[in-house]
Design an enzyme around this catalytic site. Structure first.
Site, PDB file in Angstrom:
ATOM      1  N   ASP A 145     -22.103 -56.512 -13.764  1.00 28.61           N
ATOM      2  CA  ASP A 145     -21.960 -57.963 -13.914  1.00 28.61           C
ATOM      3  C   ASP A 145     -23.004 -58.675 -13.063  1.00 28.61           C
ATOM      4  OD1 ASP A 145     -21.107 -60.568 -14.114  1.00 28.61           O
ATOM      5  OD2 ASP A 145     -19.406 -60.306 -12.757  1.00 28.61           O
ATOM      6  N   ASN A 154     -23.507 -62.100 -13.035  1.00 35.24           N
ATOM      7  CA  ASN A 154     -23.257 -63.508 -12.703  1.00 35.24           C
ATOM      8  C   ASN A 154     -21.888 -63.782 -12.082  1.00 35.24           C
ATOM      9  OD1 ASN A 154     -21.653 -63.167 -14.880  1.00 35.24           O
ATOM     10  ND2 ASN A 154     -22.546 -64.787 -16.137  1.00 35.24           N
ATOM     11  N   ASP A 212     -18.812 -63.314 -13.038  1.00 31.74           N
ATOM     12  CA  ASP A 212     -17.613 -63.743 -13.779  1.00 31.74           C
ATOM     13  C   ASP A 212     -16.644 -62.583 -14.029  1.00 31.74           C
ATOM     14  OD1 ASP A 212     -18.898 -62.297 -15.729  1.00 31.74           O
ATOM     15  OD2 ASP A 212     -18.966 -63.903 -17.215  1.00 31.74           O
ATOM     16  N   ASP A 247     -24.962 -51.110 -31.984  1.00 27.55           N
ATOM     17  CA  ASP A 247     -23.728 -50.615 -32.588  1.00 27.55           C
ATOM     18  C   ASP A 247     -23.505 -51.406 -33.878  1.00 27.55           C
ATOM     19  OD1 ASP A 247     -21.137 -49.448 -32.859  1.00 27.55           O
ATOM     20  OD2 ASP A 247     -21.015 -49.317 -30.663  1.00 27.55           O
ATOM     21  N   ASP A 293     -20.348 -47.527 -36.492  1.00 29.38           N
ATOM     22  CA  ASP A 293     -18.916 -47.482 -36.230  1.00 29.38           C
ATOM     23  C   ASP A 293     -18.132 -47.054 -37.479  1.00 29.38           C
ATOM     24  OD1 ASP A 293     -16.895 -48.449 -34.139  1.00 29.38           O
ATOM     25  OD2 ASP A 293     -16.203 -49.533 -35.903  1.00 29.38           O
ATOM     26  N   GLU A 349     -20.372 -42.546 -36.764  1.00 27.11           N
ATOM     27  CA  GLU A 349     -19.085 -42.104 -36.205  1.00 27.11           C
ATOM     28  C   GLU A 349     -18.216 -41.652 -37.375  1.00 27.11           C
ATOM     29  OE1 GLU A 349     -15.366 -43.796 -33.513  1.00 27.11           O
ATOM     30  OE2 GLU A 349     -16.312 -45.060 -35.005  1.00 27.11           O
ATOM     31  N   HIS A 372     -16.524 -44.475 -25.104  1.00 22.66           N
ATOM     32  CA  HIS A 372     -15.639 -45.555 -24.657  1.00 22.66           C
ATOM     33  C   HIS A 372     -14.232 -45.461 -25.225  1.00 22.66           C
ATOM     34  CE1 HIS A 372     -17.044 -46.628 -28.576  1.00 22.66           C
ATOM     35  NE2 HIS A 372     -16.126 -47.570 -28.653  1.00 22.66           N
ATOM     36  N   ASP A 373     -13.995 -44.524 -26.144  1.00 17.25           N
ATOM     37  CA  ASP A 373     -12.661 -44.352 -26.735  1.00 17.25           C
ATOM     38  C   ASP A 373     -11.944 -43.135 -26.167  1.00 17.25           C
ATOM     39  OD1 ASP A 373     -13.085 -46.485 -28.524  1.00 17.25           O
ATOM     40  OD2 ASP A 373     -14.001 -45.168 -30.017  1.00 17.25           O
TER      41      ASP A 373
HETATM   42  C1  NOJ Z   1     -14.453 -47.073 -33.338  1.00 15.63           C
HETATM   43  C2  NOJ Z   1     -14.853 -47.660 -32.033  1.00 15.63           C
HETATM   44  O1  NOJ Z   1     -15.495 -46.692 -31.262  1.00 15.63           O
HETATM   45  C3  NOJ Z   1     -13.609 -48.207 -31.390  1.00 15.63           C
HETATM   46  O2  NOJ Z   1     -13.807 -48.608 -30.071  1.00 15.63           O
HETATM   47  C4  NOJ Z   1     -13.116 -49.348 -32.246  1.00 15.63           C
HETATM   48  O3  NOJ Z   1     -11.870 -49.788 -31.761  1.00 15.63           O
HETATM   49  C5  NOJ Z   1     -12.947 -48.935 -33.704  1.00 15.63           C
HETATM   50  N1  NOJ Z   1     -14.020 -48.117 -34.194  1.00 15.63           N
HETATM   51  C6  NOJ Z   1     -12.860 -50.137 -34.584  1.00 15.63           C
HETATM   52  O4  NOJ Z   1     -14.104 -50.783 -34.635  1.00 15.63           O
END
Ligand code: NOJ
Length: 542
Positions: free
Chosen positions: A21, A23, A25, A98, A199, A241, A315-316
């Site tokens: 970050d 700034n 916030d 993305d 995605d 993905e 990130h998932d």
């Molecule tokens: C896959 C993404 O990696 C995930 O973070 C997202 O919630 C779903 N697709 C829906 O876009």
């Protein structure tokens, strides 16, 4: 196979909200990323995959886009984005955007129009169906719990949302949708990006009336059309993905002759610690034999006919060192073991922010400290189905997406140096011990192990193009394999657990040199090698 620049590249994924970050916030931003480009350069990565930075109401942290050609206020401006691209390119780092085009946000102008009336010109950009006997058109479920159909009072129809109800699915059957998407892709290509991460791209060919979501009949037709309209001739890295991909399907996407994508993310290994046929929250222990089988199958089956992506994290997903390693006494050793195991394989490796520091999962006691829509919806859903709070929290601790989304740990100052404000999600309490500053100073850190692996990959064609062979397939503790190219041979041996074990190499060789190890004094006696907890060694054998 014809050489491509992305065969020898290493990609680093940034989840902007949690990276840095600039700034105060409490939310990471684009200028925060600019501040850390030299850090990434030092690591040696070639490409950044940037999770979405577009305008979004943030129902799913940016994966619900309301304007593909504008930047989310919290993240900065288009000028910041242009500067990021320029400064990254100056350092030889490309940026993958993305591409989230299975759905938009319900606040995208197309959807705002579409829901006005049945005859609106944008109506058919989305998927609408009449109620059946006063109910949802069918039983399709949303990944984020509940039905995938949402009733719209104004027009008396349901629309499809395979994710949250604020993420209506686009109708790819509609030619205008497709050409709008390609136009938008060209807008970004013209800015000089290095490619796209796509995605849930395997869902765009869905046939909801037949309950088909992944791998629909027209999926590859659309991708070939997309390739012609927006990718061909631009020398990009594209990675899809694809949760439902088998090696057969992955070859359809990534065989260069078919002109679709460079590679896909397959998730077969990711599902190995869930009870078969159940949800990701239904946990079981990983069996190393299964992991060896699955990863080796992907290594050999794509050979010459496609290209692999290599990853443990994103990130998932939960953090690998907590998931399958040991995030206590063997955190450093096991994190390095996972790095060695993956980076010796054939394919393009992806590092998720903080993986190079050995960042760990997080355990918040209160469900209200969690932010992720998937975990929050699942919590409510399972409570109503009779699960206890503790049972649900166990699943969230193991698999919740917020494990990956706590702020990047830069140093041991307040909030791990991520922000001077209040972070949007709490920082993992272990930042005093685990942070980038410490890792940079310590020559034996996980960071420097990753840096060395990246360097070894860059200087050894055998790692990029060599044939893969699994060794000791029945061994329940050791993951070992060789890579071979024109007589040059690399051997990777990893002890997957905390107990000492013995490995024996029974091929021909004169001597073995260590390219990299996670212990200072590893042995080169590969015909009878004692491996200490999580010991991982990469040899060149002659
Ligand atoms: C896959 C993404 O990696 C995930 O973070 C997202 O919630 C779903 N697709 C829906 O876009």
């Amino acid at each position: 196979m014809e050489r491509q620049w992305w065969h020898s590249s290493v990609v680093y994924q940034i989840y902007p909200r949690s990276f840095n970050d600039s700034n105060g916030d409490g939310i990471g931003d684009i200028n925060g990323i600019r501040e850390k480009l030299d850090y990434l350069k030092e690591l040696g990565i070639d490409v950044i995959w940037l999770s979405p930075v577009y305008k979004s109401p943030n129902d799913d942290n940016g994966y619900d886009i309301s304007d593909y050609c504008d930047i989310m206020d919290e993240f900065g401006t288009m000028e910041d984005m242009d500067n990021l691209l320029k400064e990254a390119n100056e350092r030889g780092i490309k940026i993958l955007m993305d591409l989230v085009v299975n759905h938009t946000s319900d606040e995208h102008k197309w959807f705002i129009e579409a829901k006005k009336s049945k005859d609106n010109e944008y109506r058919d950009y989305y998927i609408w169906r009449d109620p059946v006997d006063g109910h949802e058109p069918n039983d399709l479920g949303s990944t984020f719990s509940g039905s995938a159909w949402q009733y719209d009072e104004t027009t008396g129809q349901y629309y499809l949302h395979l994710f949250s109800k604020k993420q209506p699915d686009l109708n790819w059957e509609n030619e205008n949708v497709r050409s709008e998407v390609y136009k938008m892709m060209n807008f970004w290509v013209d800015k000089g990006i290095g490619g796209f991460r796509m995605d849930v791209i395997d869902l765009i060919g869905k046939v909801p009336d037949e309950m088909i979501t992944g791998n629909g009949p027209k999926l590859h037709e659309y991708l070939q059309e997309m390739n012609k309209a927006a990718l061909e001739g631009n020398d990009l890295l594209t990675v899809g993905e694809t949760w439902g991909a088998t090696p057969e399907v992955a070859k359809l996407y990534s065989n260069p002759e078919r002109k679709e994508l460079s590679m896909v993310f397959q998730f077969e290994h990711i599902g190995l610690d869930q009870i078969e046929g159940k949800e990701k929250w239904d946990l079981k222990e990983l069996e190393l034999l299964d992991l060896k089988k699955v990863l080796s199958k992907w290594q050999t089956e794509l050979e010459g006919q496609g290209w692999n992506s290599l990853f443990w994290n994103n990130h998932d997903l939960p953090r690998i060192v907590s998931r399958w390693g040991n995030d206590k006494e063997y955190r450093v050793l096991s994190a390095k073991m996972f790095a060695t195991l993956l980076h010796g394989m054939k394919g393009t490796p992806y590092i998720y922010q903080g993986e190079e520091l050995g960042m760990t999962n997080v355990k918040f006691e209160d469900i209200n400290e969690y932010n992720d829509i998937e975990s929050l919806n699942m919590y409510k859903d399972r409570l109503s189905k009779g699960y206890t709070h503790d049972e649900i929290m166990e699943s969230i601790y193991a698999k919740g997406r917020d494990n990956a989304r706590t702020p990047m740990q830069w140093d041991s100052t307040e909030n791990a140096g991520f922000t001077t404000g209040t972070p949007w999600i709490a920082v993992n309490k272990n930042y005093n011990e685990i942070n980038a500053k410490q890792c940079l100073q310590d020559e034996n850190s996980i960071f420097h192990h990753y840096r060395k692996l990246i360097d070894i990959r860059k200087n050894n064609d055998t790692i990029i193009y060599g044939d893969y062979s699994l060794l000791c397939p029945e061994d329940k503790n050791i993951f070992a394999y060789t890579r071979e190219l024109n007589g040059d041979k690399i051997l990777v041996v990893c002890n997957f657990y905390d107990k000492e074990v013995t490995f024996s190499f029974d091929g021909e060789f004169n001597h073995a040199d260590i390219l990299l190890s996670n212990y200072k004094d590893s042995s080169t006696l590969i015909e009878k090698l004692n491996l200490r907890p999580y010991e991982a060694i990469m040899f060149r054998i002659k």
